[in-house]
Design an enzyme around this catalytic site. Structure first.
Site, PDB file in Angstrom:
ATOM      1  CG  ASP A  94      -2.206   0.666   1.120  1.00 20.57           C
ATOM      2  OD1 ASP A  94      -2.544   1.064  -0.016  1.00 20.57           O
ATOM      3  OD2 ASP A  94      -2.925   0.810   2.123  1.00 20.57           O
ATOM      4  CB  ALA A 151      -1.312  11.387   6.618  1.00 20.85           C
ATOM      5  CG  ASN A 153       2.856   9.442   7.297  1.00 15.74           C
ATOM      6  OD1 ASN A 153       1.652   9.374   7.504  1.00 15.74           O
ATOM      7  ND2 ASN A 153       3.677  10.086   8.085  1.00 15.74           N
ATOM      8  CD  GLU A 250      -1.182  14.204  16.518  1.00 15.64           C
ATOM      9  OE1 GLU A 250      -0.110  14.739  16.184  1.00 15.64           O
ATOM     10  OE2 GLU A 250      -1.440  13.897  17.693  1.00 15.64           O
ATOM     11  CB  CYS A 284       4.277  14.260  10.880  1.00 18.33           C
ATOM     12  SG  CYS A 284       4.178  13.019  12.179  1.00 18.33           S
ATOM     13  CD  GLU A 455      -3.463  10.776  16.910  1.00 15.85           C
ATOM     14  OE1 GLU A 455      -2.448  10.640  16.210  1.00 15.85           O
ATOM     15  OE2 GLU A 455      -4.606  10.436  16.538  1.00 15.85           O
TER      16      GLU A 455
END
Ligand code: NAD
Length: 481
Positions: A94, A151, A153, A250, A284, A455
């Site tokens: 993926d 996102a 990543n 985030e 990030c 988180e």
């Protein structure tokens, strides 16, 4: 070997796979460009269906004993660990990230979150507030339907990091993964269902930004948790404000990694590599502004170049591969444009360069200055900018001179200096003699434009619940008339 990864359907609503009725969404293996799955976006009515199903199922889930909710999450974590290899392979297909990373970082971190919040659920209690006769007690209650938007990543980790605290607290979730990496969230839905999660509590819709926007605006949604860029965060935060919805944001960063001349040099070089090139730089919290004290700058660049010359690039499914492609050729083109910009600005390219296709090799700029675009903007690819500095107060001021504040790192053997730096740096997380470690036990999130909310850790509980005060009158009611 076939790389087909076609799920039974594109969406997961009310406990069942459902085919999307929106636009086509092809999923590519970033290494080869081959199509590994054909999905369809959710139509607007299907986003509404998912939110309605979540709203309908949520009260019964919230009414369970917390230990029962927790047990489902812990069971899901066990299933993830049993299927670790299959899931790592899917994550690599993926995202294009090397299997040596996806085996240890992605789903394993998601399983940690499910275990952690599964165990935490029964420990969450209210307070009793004595008032000398009368008293107040508080109840920490679920928010209702939470929207999660991811996102590309860390798609499965992001889905787990959002679902675990939300579900532990008795919420339901509708999750929209990134259109670039839609497969992991569907696996999570299936695994949670096998673990005993009731229908409607975790739903998946697919689509690009417009589907995310429809989800944020759905009247059932009480909270939005987004992992994405600052620009998207600003739009989503503004949209959420219309309904006074809770938010967790985030977002991106341009974090400083500061290396003093007393640091253990090999450790600092290793951290700079991990802080810039793991996941092909698509992290990030990456420390992309590497400030090195001038006395060790030449030695640092020498060791960095030497170690990077040994990097193994190739098929991410090959377990020897250390550096894979980025998520798509389009993203690689954006990174190439950033590299060209750095060269045009006069920074010195000492390793790497544009690469080709979806591959961008580990790239290092030296002789950069803080004002250069490459030192100010998030590139979200494997591009490190090295900057020299002279002393502590100067580097603190320069490190903080950014609108972002996700993370920071400091390498020094001086204990007092390490703590002074941690206090002075404007960042949600500061690592001292480490970088990019994000255990579930520790809060994670940004300051300034990098986000709001946290988180992981017990702190996440507050972002997926609200407090109710219950006042108990023990005496008579004395009205004045
Ligand atoms: P992105 O902002 O382009 O997209 C993020 C998600 O938002 C996607 O699912 C996208 O479809 C959706 N989206 C886009 N427009 C929307 C809208 N108007 N309303 C609702 N949803 C919308 O980000 P990306 O390119 O997928 O990811 C890279 C960015 O994410 C980087 O900036 C990176 O720093 C950040 N990121 C942050 C963290 C963190 O924890 N702080 C973690 C990973 C990535």
């Amino acid at each position: 070997m076939s790389h087909a990864a076609q799920p039974s359907a594109s969406l997961f609503i009310n406990g069942l796979p459902v085919e999307g009725q929106g636009a086509a969404l092809a999923v590519h293996y970033p290494y080869s460009g081959a199509v590994i799955a054909h999905l369809r976006e959710a139509a607007a009515t299907q986003v509404a269906d998912a939110c309605a199903a979540a709203a309908c199922a949520q009260p019964a889930w919230a009414a369970l004993r917390p230990v029962e909710r927790g047990r489902v999450l812990i069971r899901a974590a066990a299933i993830i660990r049993e299927r670790a290899e299959e899931l790592a392979r899917l994550e690599t297909l993926d995202t294009g990230k090397p299997i040596q990373e996806t085996r240890v970082a992605d789903w394993p971190s998601g399983a940690d979150a499910l275990e952690y919040f599964g165990g935490l659920a029964p420990t969450v209690t209210g307070q009793t507030i004595p008032l000398g006769g009368d008293f107040v007690y508080t109840i920490r209650e679920a928010l209702g339907v939470c929207a999660g938007i991811g996102a590309w990543n860390y798609p499965s980790q992001i889905a787990c990091w959002k679902a675990a605290p939300a579900l532990a607290m008795g919420n339901a979730m509708v999750f929209k993964p990134s259109e670039e990496t839609p497969l992991g969230a569907l696996k999570l839905a299936q695994i949670l269902t096998e673990a005993g999660l009731p229908p409607g509590i975790f739903n998946v819709v697919q689509g690009r930004g417009a589907v995310g926007a429809a989800l944020v605006a759905d009247p059932h949604v009480a909270k939005v948790s987004l992992t994405g860029s600052v620009a998207t965060g600003q739009k989503v935060y503004a949209a959420a404000a219309q309904g006074m919805r809770h938010v967790t944001m985030e977002l991106g960063g341009k974090s400083p990694l500061i290396i003093f001349d007393d640091a253990a040099l090999e450790d600092a070089v290793g951290a700079a590599i991990l802080a810039n090139f793991y996941s092909s730089g698509q992290i990030c919290s990456n420390g992309t502004r590497v400030y090195v004290q001038r006395g060790i700058l030449t030695a640092f660049l020498g060791r960095l170049s030497a170690r990077l010359s040994g990097v193994r690039m190739g098929d991410p499914l090959d377990e020897a591969t250390q550096h894979g492609p980025v998520v798509s050729p389009a993203q690689a083109e954006r990174i190439r444009a950033a590299i060209a910009r750095g060269q045009a600005e006069g920074a010195r390219l000492i390793c790497g360069g544009p690469g080709e296709g979806a591959f961008v090799p580990p790239t290092v700029f030296a002789d950069a200055t803080d004002g250069m675009w490459i030192a100010r903007e998030e590139i979200f690819g494997p591009v490190m900018t090295v900057l020299g500095f002279d002393d502590e107060s100067e580097v603190v001021a320069r490190a903080n001179a950014t609108p972002y504040g996700l993370a920071a790192g400091v390498f020094t053997r001086d204990l007092a200096r390490g703590h002074r730096m941690a206090a002075a740096l404007q960042a949600g997380t500061t690592w001292i003699n480490a970088y990019n470690l994000t255990p579930v036990e520790a809060p994670f999130g940004g300051v300034k434009l990098s986000g709001i909310g946290r988180e992981n850790s017990a702190a996440a509980i507050e972002h997926y619940s609200r407090l109710k005060s219950v006042y108990i009158g023990m005496g008579g009611v004395d009205a004045p008339y």
